[in-house]
Design a protein around this motif. Structure first.
Motif, short mmCIF file in Angstrom:
data_model
loop_
_atom_site.label_atom_id
_atom_site.label_comp_id
_atom_site.label_asym_id
_atom_site.label_seq_id
_atom_site.Cartn_x
_atom_site.Cartn_y
_atom_site.Cartn_z
N ILE A 10 14.39 -13.53 1.73
CA ILE A 10 15.73 -14.05 1.98
C ILE A 10 15.78 -14.72 3.34
O ILE A 10 16.36 -15.80 3.50
CB ILE A 10 16.78 -12.92 1.89
N ALA A 11 15.18 -14.11 4.34
CA ALA A 11 15.15 -14.72 5.68
C ALA A 11 14.41 -16.05 5.64
O ALA A 11 14.84 -17.03 6.25
CB ALA A 11 14.49 -13.77 6.68
N SER A 12 13.30 -16.09 4.90
CA SER A 12 12.55 -17.33 4.79
C SER A 12 13.37 -18.41 4.11
O SER A 12 13.35 -19.58 4.50
CB SER A 12 11.25 -17.10 3.99
N LEU A 13 14.11 -18.01 3.08
CA LEU A 13 14.97 -18.95 2.38
C LEU A 13 16.02 -19.50 3.33
O LEU A 13 16.27 -20.69 3.39
CB LEU A 13 15.65 -18.27 1.19
N PHE A 14 16.64 -18.60 4.10
CA PHE A 14 17.70 -19.01 5.02
C PHE A 14 17.15 -19.98 6.06
O PHE A 14 17.73 -21.03 6.32
CB PHE A 14 18.31 -17.79 5.69
N ILE A 15 16.02 -19.63 6.66
CA ILE A 15 15.42 -20.49 7.68
C ILE A 15 15.00 -21.82 7.08
O ILE A 15 15.22 -22.89 7.65
CB ILE A 15 14.20 -19.80 8.32
N SER A 16 14.41 -21.75 5.87
CA SER A 16 13.96 -22.97 5.21
C SER A 16 15.10 -23.91 4.92
O SER A 16 15.04 -25.10 5.19
CB SER A 16 13.23 -22.60 3.91
N ILE A 17 16.18 -23.36 4.37
CA ILE A 17 17.32 -24.19 3.99
C ILE A 17 17.98 -24.77 5.22
O ILE A 17 18.35 -25.94 5.26
CB ILE A 17 18.31 -23.39 3.14
N CYS A 18 18.17 -23.95 6.26
CA CYS A 18 18.78 -24.46 7.49
C CYS A 18 17.91 -25.57 8.08
O CYS A 18 18.42 -26.56 8.61
CB CYS A 18 18.96 -23.34 8.50
N SER A 19 16.58 -25.40 7.98
CA SER A 19 15.67 -26.38 8.55
C SER A 19 15.76 -27.70 7.81
O SER A 19 15.91 -28.76 8.41
CB SER A 19 14.23 -25.84 8.50
N TYR A 20 15.67 -27.66 6.47
CA TYR A 20 15.69 -28.92 5.76
C TYR A 20 17.06 -29.56 5.79
O TYR A 20 17.20 -30.77 5.72
CB TYR A 20 15.15 -28.78 4.32
N SER A 21 18.11 -28.74 5.93
CA SER A 21 19.45 -29.31 5.98
C SER A 21 19.66 -30.17 7.21
O SER A 21 20.42 -31.14 7.18
CB SER A 21 20.49 -28.18 5.95
N GLU A 194 28.17 -26.28 8.24
CA GLU A 194 28.23 -25.30 9.32
C GLU A 194 29.02 -24.06 8.90
O GLU A 194 28.66 -22.93 9.24
CB GLU A 194 28.85 -25.93 10.56
N GLN A 195 30.09 -24.26 8.15
CA GLN A 195 30.88 -23.13 7.66
C GLN A 195 30.05 -22.27 6.71
O GLN A 195 30.10 -21.03 6.76
CB GLN A 195 32.14 -23.64 6.94
N ALA A 196 29.28 -22.93 5.86
CA ALA A 196 28.43 -22.20 4.91
C ALA A 196 27.34 -21.42 5.64
O ALA A 196 27.04 -20.27 5.28
CB ALA A 196 27.80 -23.18 3.92
N THR A 197 26.76 -22.02 6.68
CA THR A 197 25.73 -21.35 7.44
C THR A 197 26.27 -20.10 8.13
O THR A 197 25.64 -19.04 8.13
CB THR A 197 25.13 -22.30 8.49
#
Length: 311
Positions: A10-21, A194-197
């Motif tokens: 889950i942490a990897s997903l969060f970091i990955s998504i924030c990064s590509y976003s 940003e709200q979603a993050t």
């Protein structure tokens, strides 16, 4: 190690998504309906991999487990011939039509058409070699994807509040995994990014707290059942997984102190070293893959959808 694996994914997903976003990479799924794609089953994976490459080079990602958008393709045989051998070579000239669409509303954003040639020892090899010739930077393909990305951005800009609202409903039912997959599908570059993050971080903390409390209760039950040396090692292995930021960390530290008081004083050092070794191996495995979703997303999303409506 199941708890650590789930948390890290889950942490990897969060970091990955924030990064590509941050680069405004939009989420999409790759789907092949066997009736629609019109390719031999044995060659379908080669087409799937080509679609994945197209996505990557054009600012799309398949990392998000929840998205209404799909990239797919239909293949037609324009010409077939054989080259004398040995061995005999099969030559295919294929016409491939690419589609980007919204599978929820069944709205097609457009198509792109290219032709490719493939040569191989048999039908399947010829198809596979043809698919390898697909250039993701082809002007027709990039034009299609740019149109698709513009429509995707409109979707997230107008629907992000509804997505977050549904994520909050799921969170109220303690369905944190599904809620996370929904809220983290919203690109940071979109209006509600940003709200979603920010809400994703709240969900992540709640999820961690629930998992850590579950592990603490396991450790308590185990220690209550038997307080010998072997059990102490098992209890410490569980307690070592609890995040220092978890709300139950103080209780976990208290139990660890109790365990240490009744066994050898070096148990905490031994278990810590063993646990760190296991974490190192686990991180190496996880780093070798891109997170494709949280635990809830695994196996929940169909690999194929009826796409005949696109024709």
């Amino acid at each position: 190690m199941r708890l650590y694996r789930k948390i890290t994914v889950i942490a990897s997903l969060f970091i990955s998504i924030c990064s590509y976003s941050q680069d405004c990479v939009m989420p999409i799924s790759i789907q092949l309906d066997e009736d629609f794609a019109n390719v031999p089953d044995a060659a379908a994976n080669a087409l799937y991999q080509s679609l994945s490459r197209i996505s990557t080079v054009n600012g799309l990602t398949t990392d998000s487990p929840i998205t209404p958008f799909v990239l797919t393709a239909h293949c037609d045989v324009l010409d077939k011939s054989n080259i004398p051998g040995p061995p005999i070579q099969t030559v295919y000239n294929l016409g491939i039509t690419f589609y980007i669409a919204d599978t929820y509303t069944k709205k097609k954003f457009g198509t792109a058409y290219i032709t490719v040639d493939g040569v191989g020892t048999g039908e399947v090899k010829s198809y596979m070699n043809a698919f390898k010739q697909i250039n993701g930077k082809n002007s027709e393909i990039t034009s299609l994807i740019n149109r698709g990305k513009a429509n995707m951005m409109k979707y997230y800009d107008t629907q992000y509040s509804n997505i977050i609202k549904e994520a909050k409903r799921l969170a109220s039912l303690q369905q944190y995994e599904e809620a996370l997959t929904m809220v983290l599908s919203i690109p940071l570059c979109s209006k509600g990014g940003e709200q979603a993050t920010a809400y994703g971080l709240e969900l992540y903390k709640k999820y961690l707290n629930r998992l850590n409390l579950y592990v603490l209760n396991q450790a308590r039950a185990l220690w209550a059942a038997g307080q010998d040396q072997a059990t102490a090692y098992e209890v410490c292995a569980l307690l070592a997984q609890i995040d220092p930021e978890a709300s139950c960390y103080a209780d976990a530290a208290k139990l660890l102190k109790e365990v240490k008081s009744q066994v050898r004083s070096d148990i905490d050092f031994e278990m810590r070293e063993k646990y760190h070794d296991e974490i190192k191996l686990e991180r190496e495995r996880i780093s070798a893959m891109r997170a494709v979703g949280v635990a809830f997303g695994n196996g929940q999303k169909p690999t194929t959808t009826n796409l005949m409506w696109l024709r």
